[in-house]
Design a protein around this motif. Structure first.
Motif, PDB file in Angstrom:
ATOM      1  N   LEU A  13      54.433  63.849  31.155  1.00  0.00           N
ATOM      2  CA  LEU A  13      53.885  62.518  30.850  1.00  0.00           C
ATOM      3  C   LEU A  13      52.389  62.459  31.140  1.00  0.00           C
ATOM      4  N   LEU A  14      51.992  63.050  32.263  1.00  0.00           N
ATOM      5  CA  LEU A  14      50.564  63.084  32.603  1.00  0.00           C
ATOM      6  C   LEU A  14      49.766  63.828  31.548  1.00  0.00           C
ATOM      7  N   LEU A  15      50.278  64.966  31.113  1.00  0.00           N
ATOM      8  CA  LEU A  15      49.576  65.763  30.116  1.00  0.00           C
ATOM      9  C   LEU A  15      49.519  65.036  28.779  1.00  0.00           C
ATOM     10  N   THR A  16      50.592  64.360  28.402  1.00  0.00           N
ATOM     11  CA  THR A  16      50.602  63.573  27.161  1.00  0.00           C
ATOM     12  C   THR A  16      49.552  62.471  27.216  1.00  0.00           C
ATOM     13  N   GLY A  17      49.480  61.766  28.330  1.00  0.00           N
ATOM     14  CA  GLY A  17      48.481  60.703  28.474  1.00  0.00           C
ATOM     15  C   GLY A  17      47.065  61.240  28.430  1.00  0.00           C
ATOM     16  N   ALA A  18      46.820  62.367  29.100  1.00  0.00           N
ATOM     17  CA  ALA A  18      45.472  62.951  29.124  1.00  0.00           C
ATOM     18  C   ALA A  18      45.050  63.441  27.749  1.00  0.00           C
ATOM     19  N   ILE A  19      45.937  64.143  27.056  1.00  0.00           N
ATOM     20  CA  ILE A  19      45.604  64.651  25.719  1.00  0.00           C
ATOM     21  C   ILE A  19      45.391  63.495  24.742  1.00  0.00           C
ATOM     22  N   GLY A  20      46.234  62.476  24.834  1.00  0.00           N
ATOM     23  CA  GLY A  20      46.059  61.304  23.976  1.00  0.00           C
ATOM     24  C   GLY A  20      44.726  60.614  24.211  1.00  0.00           C
ATOM     25  N   GLN A  21      44.330  60.500  25.473  1.00  0.00           N
ATOM     26  CA  GLN A  21      43.042  59.881  25.790  1.00  0.00           C
ATOM     27  C   GLN A  21      41.882  60.703  25.241  1.00  0.00           C
ATOM     28  N   PHE A  22      41.959  62.017  25.393  1.00  0.00           N
ATOM     29  CA  PHE A  22      40.876  62.873  24.895  1.00  0.00           C
ATOM     30  C   PHE A  22      40.791  62.828  23.371  1.00  0.00           C
ATOM     31  N   LEU A  23      41.918  62.932  22.705  1.00  0.00           N
ATOM     32  CA  LEU A  23      41.889  62.960  21.236  1.00  0.00           C
ATOM     33  C   LEU A  23      41.421  61.632  20.649  1.00  0.00           C
ATOM     34  N   LEU A  24      41.902  60.537  21.193  1.00  0.00           N
ATOM     35  CA  LEU A  24      41.480  59.236  20.683  1.00  0.00           C
ATOM     36  C   LEU A  24      40.106  58.827  21.202  1.00  0.00           C
ATOM     37  N   GLY A  25      39.632  59.445  22.275  1.00  0.00           N
ATOM     38  CA  GLY A  25      38.320  59.119  22.828  1.00  0.00           C
ATOM     39  C   GLY A  25      37.170  59.543  21.940  1.00  0.00           C
ATOM     40  N   PHE A  26      37.408  60.528  21.089  1.00  0.00           N
ATOM     41  CA  PHE A  26      36.367  60.968  20.167  1.00  0.00           C
ATOM     42  C   PHE A  26      36.322  60.123  18.899  1.00  0.00           C
ATOM     43  N   TRP A  27      37.305  59.281  18.720  1.00  0.00           N
ATOM     44  CA  TRP A  27      37.419  58.447  17.520  1.00  0.00           C
ATOM     45  C   TRP A  27      36.281  57.428  17.468  1.00  0.00           C
ATOM     46  N   ASN A  28      35.993  56.798  18.572  1.00  0.00           N
ATOM     47  CA  ASN A  28      34.989  55.747  18.639  1.00  0.00           C
ATOM     48  C   ASN A  28      34.146  55.984  19.897  1.00  0.00           C
ATOM     49  N   PHE A  29      32.853  56.090  19.722  1.00  0.00           N
ATOM     50  CA  PHE A  29      31.964  56.434  20.832  1.00  0.00           C
ATOM     51  C   PHE A  29      32.006  55.390  21.940  1.00  0.00           C
ATOM     52  N   THR A  30      32.021  54.111  21.594  1.00  0.00           N
ATOM     53  CA  THR A  30      31.944  53.060  22.602  1.00  0.00           C
ATOM     54  C   THR A  30      33.139  53.085  23.539  1.00  0.00           C
ATOM     55  N   ILE A  31      34.338  53.122  22.992  1.00  0.00           N
ATOM     56  CA  ILE A  31      35.504  53.149  23.866  1.00  0.00           C
ATOM     57  C   ILE A  31      35.727  54.553  24.437  1.00  0.00           C
ATOM     58  N   GLY A  32      35.148  55.550  23.796  1.00  0.00           N
ATOM     59  CA  GLY A  32      35.232  56.908  24.327  1.00  0.00           C
ATOM     60  C   GLY A  32      34.538  57.045  25.659  1.00  0.00           C
ATOM     61  N   LEU A  33      33.529  56.213  25.903  1.00  0.00           N
ATOM     62  CA  LEU A  33      32.824  56.242  27.186  1.00  0.00           C
ATOM     63  C   LEU A  33      33.739  55.853  28.342  1.00  0.00           C
TER      64      LEU A  33
END
Length: 113
Positions: free
Chosen positions: A64-84
């Motif tokens: 679960l931790l790894l799923t959450g971390a990977i999801g955050q990283f992949l979606l964090g590059f989608w939009n710069f503002t929320i990626g910060l």
């Protein structure tokens, strides 16, 4: 009870706090200019991945931790503002997952990967 916490315990708490702050920031940004349904869906998915990771931190589940971390990283590059906000949250989740994976006190049935 000694009152001493391990680094893993501290990072578990930091993971939950980071996801809570991520949720608050995204909820504050949601009604901003240019609101669309797609923003609502993106924020909902981001928050969902964050809380999946936080649940993994609390329950000691590496997957679960790894799923959450990977999801955050992949979606964090989608939009710069929320990626910060998302990328540091993903980093905290990932470090917690790696320490959890190496912790011998966590039983093997909690580490499916």
């Amino acid at each position: 009870m000694e009152g001493r916490y391990s680094l893993l315990d501290i990072l578990r708490g930091a993971s939950v706090v980071a996801v809570g702050l991520l949720t608050l920031v995204l909820l504050a940004l949601l009604p901003g200019p240019g609101f669309r349904t797609s923003r609502l869906v993106l924020f909902a998915v981001v928050i969902l991945f964050g809380w999946i990771g936080a649940a993994g931190a609390v329950s000691g589940r590496f997957g679960l931790l790894l799923t959450g971390a990977i999801g955050q990283f992949l979606l964090g590059f989608w939009n710069f503002t929320i990626g910060l906000v998302m990328l540091p949250t993903g980093a905290v989740l990932l470090v917690t997952a790696l320490l959890l994976r190496e912790d011998p006190s966590v039983s093997s049935e909690r580490r499916p990967l």
